[in-house]
Design an enzyme around this catalytic site. Structure first.
Site, PDB file in Angstrom:
ATOM      1  N   LYS A  15      10.489  -0.174   3.518  1.00  0.00           N
ATOM      2  CA  LYS A  15       9.420  -0.005   4.621  1.00  0.00           C
ATOM      3  C   LYS A  15       9.756  -0.720   5.938  1.00  0.00           C
ATOM      4  O   LYS A  15       9.682  -0.132   7.250  1.00  0.00           O
ATOM      5  CB  LYS A  15       7.840  -0.457   4.603  1.00  0.00           C
ATOM      6  N   ARG A  90      -3.782  -0.889   2.855  1.00  0.00           N
ATOM      7  CA  ARG A  90      -3.355  -1.047   1.570  1.00  0.00           C
ATOM      8  C   ARG A  90      -4.666  -0.754   0.826  1.00  0.00           C
ATOM      9  O   ARG A  90      -4.362  -0.874  -0.392  1.00  0.00           O
ATOM     10  CB  ARG A  90      -2.748  -2.329   1.479  1.00  0.00           C
ATOM     11  N   ARG A 129      17.002  -9.168  -2.529  1.00  0.00           N
ATOM     12  CA  ARG A 129      16.370  -9.663  -0.934  1.00  0.00           C
ATOM     13  C   ARG A 129      16.071 -11.335  -1.491  1.00  0.00           C
ATOM     14  O   ARG A 129      16.207 -11.997  -0.515  1.00  0.00           O
ATOM     15  CB  ARG A 129      15.325  -8.908  -0.846  1.00  0.00           C
ATOM     16  N   ARG A 135      12.507 -15.173   0.034  1.00  0.00           N
ATOM     17  CA  ARG A 135      11.030 -15.107   0.306  1.00  0.00           C
ATOM     18  C   ARG A 135      10.209 -15.376  -0.824  1.00  0.00           C
ATOM     19  O   ARG A 135      10.550 -15.218  -1.817  1.00  0.00           O
ATOM     20  CB  ARG A 135      10.816 -13.396   0.557  1.00  0.00           C
ATOM     21  N   ARG A 146       3.198  -7.724  -7.574  1.00  0.00           N
ATOM     22  CA  ARG A 146       2.878  -6.996  -6.307  1.00  0.00           C
ATOM     23  C   ARG A 146       3.125  -5.358  -6.513  1.00  0.00           C
ATOM     24  O   ARG A 146       2.292  -4.690  -5.768  1.00  0.00           O
ATOM     25  CB  ARG A 146       4.022  -7.302  -5.185  1.00  0.00           C
TER      26      ARG A 146
HETATM   27  P1  AMP Z   1       4.673  -7.116   2.966  1.00  0.00           P
HETATM   28  O1  AMP Z   1       5.483  -7.753   3.690  1.00  0.00           O
HETATM   29  O2  AMP Z   1       4.190  -5.896   3.502  1.00  0.00           O
HETATM   30  O3  AMP Z   1       5.248  -6.812   1.493  1.00  0.00           O
HETATM   31  O4  AMP Z   1       3.231  -7.918   2.496  1.00  0.00           O
HETATM   32  C1  AMP Z   1       3.586  -9.478   2.111  1.00  0.00           C
HETATM   33  C2  AMP Z   1       2.346  -9.916   1.628  1.00  0.00           C
HETATM   34  O5  AMP Z   1       1.282  -9.935   2.506  1.00  0.00           O
HETATM   35  C3  AMP Z   1       1.455  -8.906   0.426  1.00  0.00           C
HETATM   36  O6  AMP Z   1       1.903  -9.252  -0.866  1.00  0.00           O
HETATM   37  C4  AMP Z   1      -0.078  -9.479   0.727  1.00  0.00           C
HETATM   38  O7  AMP Z   1      -0.348 -10.683   0.424  1.00  0.00           O
HETATM   39  C5  AMP Z   1      -0.035  -9.808   2.279  1.00  0.00           C
HETATM   40  N1  AMP Z   1      -0.439  -8.348   2.942  1.00  0.00           N
HETATM   41  C6  AMP Z   1       0.455  -7.598   3.798  1.00  0.00           C
HETATM   42  N2  AMP Z   1      -0.265  -6.607   4.283  1.00  0.00           N
HETATM   43  C7  AMP Z   1      -1.565  -6.874   3.774  1.00  0.00           C
HETATM   44  C8  AMP Z   1      -2.719  -5.921   3.727  1.00  0.00           C
HETATM   45  N3  AMP Z   1      -2.664  -4.584   4.444  1.00  0.00           N
HETATM   46  N4  AMP Z   1      -3.816  -5.915   2.938  1.00  0.00           N
HETATM   47  C9  AMP Z   1      -3.871  -7.055   2.344  1.00  0.00           C
HETATM   48  N5  AMP Z   1      -2.569  -7.880   2.199  1.00  0.00           N
HETATM   49  C10 AMP Z   1      -1.570  -7.644   2.835  1.00  0.00           C
END
Ligand code: AMP
Length: 192
Positions: A15, A90, A129, A135, A146
């Site tokens: 994404k 989400r 990654r 990360r 996740r």
């Molecule tokens: P991502 O980089 O999109 O995978 O997001 C990394 C982490 O940020 C996720 O595993 C959540 O802990 C938090 N996060 C990102 N977007 C959201 C969202 N829309 N709602 C809740 N937590 C989020």
């Protein structure tokens, strides 16, 4: 062209990479809630401190925190004429909140792109990654969590947007340019 778009897809589907490319092609800002959270964690802001433990565990940051952050971001001038949301909404609550924000602004979504990838492929990508970027939430157990949270809380949103006629599904496996072209082709009728 103004476009208001959402990019859905499991962690590791690509994404972030595709959001950057699509945002450039359509000239709208890519807004990644994950990136905003990570920047806040790095700077140890109040928001970052609230979000960090959820992120480290692979859980979602509570809706009220996330919604308020997105509300502020979408109110910024660069997002007034269009945006590409990466990683938001989400949860069903976030969908309702986004609906409210857009209704208040007198606008609506143009399309929701779901980037699909099977679980084995995304786990492989995320572990790669992890090795490259380190990360904090890319360890195998957190990755599994996740993916579970995504399956439980976020995957069902695709049906919801399909019912609204907004969903386009795109195979996220393949060369980067190929996937970008697939997304652009799939979006064409929605943006016309
Ligand atoms: P991502 O980089 O999109 O995978 O997001 C990394 C982490 O940020 C996720 O595993 C959540 O802990 C938090 N996060 C990102 N977007 C959201 C969202 N829309 N709602 C809740 N937590 C989020």
């Amino acid at each position: 062209m103004s476009a208001r778009l959402v990019l859905l897809g499991p962690p590791g589907a690509g994404k972030g990479t595709q959001a950057a490319r699509i945002s450039e092609r359509l000239n709208v800002p890519a807004i990644s809630t994950g990136d905003i959270f990570r920047a806040n964690v790095a700077e140890q802001t109040e928001l970052g401190k609230r979000a960090q433990r959820y992120m480290d565990a692979g859980e979602y940051v509570p809706d009220e925190v996330t919604n308020a952050m997105v509300r502020d971001r979408l109110a910024q001038t660069d997002a007034v004429d269009g945006f590409l949301l990466d990683g938001y909404p989400r949860t069903a609550d976030q969908v309702a909140e986004l609906d409210g924000m857009l209704a208040t602004a007198g606008t609506r979504l143009g399309a929701v792109v779901e980037l699909t990838a099977d679980t084995d492929e995304v786990v492989t990508r995320l572990l790669k990654r992890a090795a490259e970027q380190g990360r904090a939430d890319d360890t195998e157990s957190v990755i599994r969590r996740r993916l579970e949270v995504y399956a439980e809380q976020t995957a069902p949103l695709a049906d919801l947007y399909a019912e609204r006629g907004l969903l386009v599904q795109v195979d996220g496996i393949g060369a980067l340019d190929e996937v970008t072209d697939r997304i652009m082709t799939a979006l064409e009728p929605k943006l016309a």
